[in-house]
Structure formats: C-alpha cells, structure tokens
Design an enzyme around this catalytic site. Structure first.
Site, mmCIF file in Angstrom:
data_model
loop_
_atom_site.group_PDB
_atom_site.id
_atom_site.type_symbol
_atom_site.label_atom_id
_atom_site.label_comp_id
_atom_site.label_asym_id
_atom_site.label_seq_id
_atom_site.Cartn_x
_atom_site.Cartn_y
_atom_site.Cartn_z
ATOM 1 N N PRO A 204 -26.512 23.368 -24.350
ATOM 2 C CA PRO A 204 -26.370 24.149 -25.578
ATOM 3 C C PRO A 204 -26.998 25.533 -25.503
ATOM 4 O O PRO A 204 -26.656 26.405 -26.294
ATOM 5 C CB PRO A 204 -27.083 23.287 -26.637
ATOM 6 C CG PRO A 204 -28.059 22.463 -25.867
ATOM 7 C CD PRO A 204 -27.372 22.167 -24.555
ATOM 8 N N TYR B 263 -31.034 10.854 -13.878
ATOM 9 C CA TYR B 263 -32.122 11.798 -14.107
ATOM 10 C C TYR B 263 -33.394 11.270 -13.462
ATOM 11 O O TYR B 263 -34.096 10.444 -14.023
ATOM 12 C CB TYR B 263 -32.342 12.030 -15.603
ATOM 13 C CG TYR B 263 -31.168 12.616 -16.337
ATOM 14 C CD1 TYR B 263 -30.118 13.239 -15.662
ATOM 15 C CD2 TYR B 263 -31.080 12.547 -17.720
ATOM 16 C CE1 TYR B 263 -29.033 13.771 -16.345
ATOM 17 C CE2 TYR B 263 -30.000 13.091 -18.421
ATOM 18 C CZ TYR B 263 -28.981 13.688 -17.718
ATOM 19 O OH TYR B 263 -27.905 14.218 -18.414
#
Length: 285
Positions: free
Chosen positions: A210, A65
C-alpha cells in the site's frame, strides 16, 4: 501517540468474522530481506501486542515470511483471549537468495497448512490464502486443495492472492472465496478490474504494497499537498485514500516499529474531502 488512539476504520465481514478494515501485515517482523528471525523477537511481539491494543483485529502473514518466522511469532504473541482474525498464505517457496518461487502442488499445500497450524498454535486458521498461482501447475487443483482444507476444518475461509478476474471467478466455482490480495496503491491501480470484481461479489480486497509508490514522482507531490491540509504524512494520506476508495478495501500496512504502527492507525482518523479525492483520484499511475 496517546492511549486514546484507536483504529477507527469501518468494518468488513470475512466470512462470519467482522474486522476493522485497517489491518496489520506481519511480513516485516522477520529478519533482513524477510529471511530468518528479527534482531529482537520481543520487540516484534511488542508490535503485535500494540496493534491489538489499538483495535487492529485483522493480521496477515504467510508461511514464506521467514520462512515460518512470522507465523511462529504470532503464535507466541497471541492468546486465546485476543479477538483477532489471523490470515496466512501458502504457495510460495522462499530461498535465501531472495527468490519467491510459486509452488502450487496440492500435496505441498496440504503439508504447509499443517505447518501453519502448528506455528500459529491453533486448530483452525481464520483465513488461508493461495499466495500466487503456479504457472507450472494446475490452478484449479491448487484451489481444490484449499477447499479440501476448509472441508477438513483446518481453515475457516479461503482467499486468493495475485490473481486475475478470470482466476477469481474460476476459483469461486470451486469454493467460496472470502478475500483477494493483489498489489494496489494510490500510484499503482493495474488491478482496478479485480477490485471492481471484488466489489461486485462482496469479496474483501487486500492491497499489498500500500505504500510502494508514495515517494514516486507525480504521486508524492499530490500526497504532500493533501497531507498539508490534514497535518498528515504522505503515507497516512495513501492509507486514508485506500480506506476511502472502496468499502471492500482491507489495507494491511506492515512495520516492525510501534511508532510507524501508531502512525498508520492514526490514518483512520483522516476524513478526506471532495477536493482531496479529486486530487488523489487524478493521480496518473
């Protein structure tokens, strides 16, 4: 949101550490397309600090990241007094053209944990996860590298990501597996079998993405219907469903906004009814 807002999700044990089941994903604390630094690093650190203030004690990141940026910001924002479990990952190469390339060479993984330890400013990473099996590599050799990191005291717990049930069970023969992180949400349950295996083995299941399907046709309508009964957004209902769906579920919604962070934590205050569950479980992914 008021100062009374707190993370009210249930808890789960990751190894010897107990965490609230709603965590925080730190992927979005980087630059555009998860490359480079964010426009304002102090704002990113404010999000981290606010998450801890709200009772979030499980934060997930990865060496890819940024790459390295998310880990570095966490290392700078967290202190020794913070009671938080930090999870990171290794096994993906990140390129400026947007590609995520699996790279499970054991020597590379051993090198990456050293970089992660340095950026996170710690002597031991609470949870280190194999980010994705390398189709051109030896899966068992990659997992053994993580087992060696654990034996060396560099990491406390080993996790996997983007694996099948067979790969989970293969890894469990090599080293204790604390968590599995696969894509899963109310509108995408392709890895239900992996979730069920995690339930059987008492392994934490971290559903990445999610919120990915909350605006999809056939999903949004049901989320809005349930949300209207709770004065909640479709994203809050999607999180509430994940937390309700399994006792081993550890959602880590990510954001670069304090406002969105607070809205996510507020989802832990939602108690779904049998009517809500029937509607949400009935979504046809």
């Amino acid at each position: 949101m008021t100062d009374e807002l707190q993370n009210e999700s249930d808890t789960f044990d990751i190894g010897d550490e107990t965490v609230h089941r709603l965590g925080f994903g730190a992927m979005r604390l980087t630059g555009e397309d998860i490359i480079g630094s964010p426009e304002d690093e102090e704002t990113a650190k404010d999000v981290i600090r606010r998450a801890i203030d709200l009772g979030v004690d499980f934060i997930d990141t990865a060496d890819s990241y940024g790459p390295g940026v998310s880990e570095r910001l966490l290392g700078e924002a967290l202190t020794a007094e913070d009671d938080v479990v930090v999870a990171s990952k290794a096994g993906l190469l990140r390129h400026r053209d947007g590609e995520w390339t699996p790279h499970g060479d054991p020597e590379y993984l051993h090198n990456q944990v050293l970089a992660s330890l340095d950026r996170l400013r710690t002597d031991q990473i609470d949870l280190y996860q194999f980010h994705r099996p390398d189709p051109d590599g030896d899966f068992e050799a990659s997992v053994r590298a993580f087992a060696e990191m654990k034996d060396a005291g560099q990491i406390e717990n080993v996790g996997l990501s983007n694996v099948s049930v067979e790969q989970l069970e293969t890894a469990m023969d090599i080293v204790d597996i604390a968590t599995v992180q696969n894509r899963y949400n109310v509108g995408n349950r392709e890895d239900e079998a992996v979730l069920e295996a995690c339930e059987s083995y008492d392994v934490g299941f971290i559903p990445w993405g999610p919120m990915y399907t909350v605006d999809d046709e056939g999903v949004a309508e049901v989320l809005d219907e349930v949300g209207a009964r709770h004065d909640a957004t479709r994203r809050q209902i999607a999180l509430a469903w994940l937390l309700d769906h399994s006792d081993v579920m550890l959602p880590i919604p990510g954001t670069s906004s304090v406002e969105h962070l607070e809205a996510n934590v507020a989802a832990t205050h939602i108690d779904l009814t049998d009517e809500d569950r029937a509607a949400l479980d009935g979504i046809d992914p």
